[in-house]
Design an enzyme around this catalytic site. Structure first.
Site, PDB file in Angstrom:
ATOM      1  N   LYS A  81      86.987  63.512  89.393  1.00  0.00           N
ATOM      2  CA  LYS A  81      88.413  63.141  89.261  1.00  0.00           C
ATOM      3  C   LYS A  81      88.610  61.650  89.549  1.00  0.00           C
ATOM      4  CE  LYS A  81      89.626  67.894  90.068  1.00  0.00           C
ATOM      5  NZ  LYS A  81      90.625  68.893  90.418  1.00  0.00           N
ATOM      6  N   GLU A 126      89.350  77.957  84.484  1.00  0.00           N
ATOM      7  CA  GLU A 126      89.817  77.443  85.769  1.00  0.00           C
ATOM      8  C   GLU A 126      91.258  77.898  86.003  1.00  0.00           C
ATOM      9  OE1 GLU A 126      87.595  73.652  87.050  1.00  0.00           O
ATOM     10  OE2 GLU A 126      89.139  73.032  85.647  1.00  0.00           O
ATOM     11  N   SER A 176      88.071  75.583  93.231  1.00  0.00           N
ATOM     12  CA  SER A 176      87.686  75.701  94.644  1.00  0.00           C
ATOM     13  C   SER A 176      86.313  76.324  94.874  1.00  0.00           C
ATOM     14  CB  SER A 176      88.758  76.490  95.424  1.00  0.00           C
ATOM     15  OG  SER A 176      89.973  75.770  95.442  1.00  0.00           O
ATOM     16  N   HIS A 203      91.543  69.680  80.622  1.00  0.00           N
ATOM     17  CA  HIS A 203      91.642  70.035  82.046  1.00  0.00           C
ATOM     18  C   HIS A 203      93.116  70.297  82.373  1.00  0.00           C
ATOM     19  CE1 HIS A 203      91.621  69.739  86.398  1.00  0.00           C
ATOM     20  NE2 HIS A 203      90.325  69.976  86.350  1.00  0.00           N
ATOM     21  N   GLU A 213      94.910  69.469  84.750  1.00  0.00           N
ATOM     22  CA  GLU A 213      95.658  68.292  85.211  1.00  0.00           C
ATOM     23  C   GLU A 213      96.089  67.429  84.026  1.00  0.00           C
ATOM     24  OE1 GLU A 213      92.748  67.025  88.129  1.00  0.00           O
ATOM     25  OE2 GLU A 213      93.249  68.801  89.314  1.00  0.00           O
ATOM     26  N   ASN A 266      83.129  67.392  88.726  1.00  0.00           N
ATOM     27  CA  ASN A 266      84.278  66.599  88.253  1.00  0.00           C
ATOM     28  C   ASN A 266      84.782  65.748  89.418  1.00  0.00           C
ATOM     29  OD1 ASN A 266      86.689  65.643  87.254  1.00  0.00           O
ATOM     30  ND2 ASN A 266      87.697  67.654  87.129  1.00  0.00           N
ATOM     31  N   GLY A 323      91.731  72.988  93.548  1.00  0.00           N
ATOM     32  CA  GLY A 323      92.054  72.109  94.670  1.00  0.00           C
ATOM     33  C   GLY A 323      92.868  72.773  95.764  1.00  0.00           C
TER      34      GLY A 323
HETATM   35  P1  PGA Z   1      88.234  71.998  92.683  1.00  0.00           P
HETATM   36  O1  PGA Z   1      88.481  71.377  91.220  1.00  0.00           O
HETATM   37  O2  PGA Z   1      86.820  72.476  92.731  1.00  0.00           O
HETATM   38  O3  PGA Z   1      88.512  70.877  93.642  1.00  0.00           O
HETATM   39  O4  PGA Z   1      89.208  73.129  92.838  1.00  0.00           O
HETATM   40  C1  PGA Z   1      87.956  71.976  90.070  1.00  0.00           C
HETATM   41  C2  PGA Z   1      88.398  71.229  88.845  1.00  0.00           C
HETATM   42  O5  PGA Z   1      89.535  70.759  88.796  1.00  0.00           O
HETATM   43  O6  PGA Z   1      87.636  71.096  87.877  1.00  0.00           O
END
Ligand code: PGA
Length: 246
Positions: A11, A167, A208, A95, A97, A9, A173
């Site tokens: 982003k 997740e 992460s 997601h 976010e 991803n 993140g």
């Molecule tokens: P990350 O993001 O690996 O940077 O924690 C995962 C995601 O948001 O899908």
């Protein structure tokens, strides 16, 4: 046997040049014969460039979001047909976010899931609890509830045809990855919720994931790959992670 899947991803990062270069590096170094499926999820505006750079590889492409509407006066939105037209096979739905920063409620997430399947895209449904919810022992209720909202809308059979990514919000993140035991506990609860129909549904862990944590996570019995954010922006690190899902 379920073929593992690892999705990157990206982003809201990069420009046309960096996106094309990263995709080209992955295509060049990826061994198509490995029994793992790799999916790249670039920003909408880079989908065409990434698809072109991956033309000769088996690496699949998906989007990070989809409109629940088929088309019409929805300024700034992108329909499922448009994603199919660009060569997408997958799309992220729900997601954290999107849920947290853009106010997507469970009903909207379910509508988006339905819109994706209607045009033949495979949704990657994201679910996960916040730190506060985990501390209050609500993790399994939250995750099962987020999945139940989609089952109510499209039916169990259709949810089982999709991919589900667990997740934990506190791990996204932050560099703080869930322990393999924590992740497996939630994945096992999801598997139980899906029942026999979900025996082969691919359940990804995200939050992460790095090459040094992926092996142990992917070794868990109900983890069938990963959804990777930050670490997917670096070709070698991402390739190392994908290989570990074998
Ligand atoms: P990350 O993001 O690996 O940077 O924690 C995962 C995601 O948001 O899908």
């Amino acid at each position: 046997m379920t073929k593992p899947l690892v999705a990157g991803n990206w982003k809201m990062h990069g420009n046309t040049e960096t996106a094309s270069n990263l995709a080209a590096q992955l295509a060049e170094q990826w061994n198509d014969h490995l029994p793992v499926e790799m999916v790249i999820l670039p920003p909408f505006v880079h989908l065409a460039a990434v698809k072109a750079a991956l033309a000769k590889s088996t690496i699949a492409v998906g989007a990070q979001n989809i409109s629940q509407h088929e088309g019409g006066a929805y300024t700034g939105e992108t329909s499922g047909e448009m994603l199919v037209d660009l060569g997408c096979d997958y799309v992220l739905v729900g997601h954290s976010e999107r849920r947290e920063l853009f106010g997507e409620c469970s009903a909207t997430v379910a509508e988006k899931f339905k819109a994706a399947q209607k045009v033949g895209l495979t949704p990657i449904l994201c679910v996960g609890e916040s730190l506060q919810q985990r501390q209050q022992q609500q993790t399994l209720d939250v995750v099962n509830g987020q999945i139940a909202a989609v089952i109510d809308c499209v039916g169990l059979h259709n949810v089982c045809r999709a991919v589900i990514a667990y997740e934990p919000v506190w791990a996204i993140g932050t560099g703080e990855v869930a322990s393999p035991q924590q992740a497996q506990q939630v994945h096992s609860a999801i598997r139980t919720q899906l029942g026999d129909a979900g025996a082969d549904t691919r359940l990804l862990y995200g939050g992460s994931v790095k090459a040094n944590s992926a092996a142990e996570l992917f070794a868990q019995s109900d983890i069938n790959g990963g959804l990777v954010g930050g670490a997917s922006l670096e070709a070698q690190e991402f390739l190392n992670i994908v290989k570990l899902a074998e």
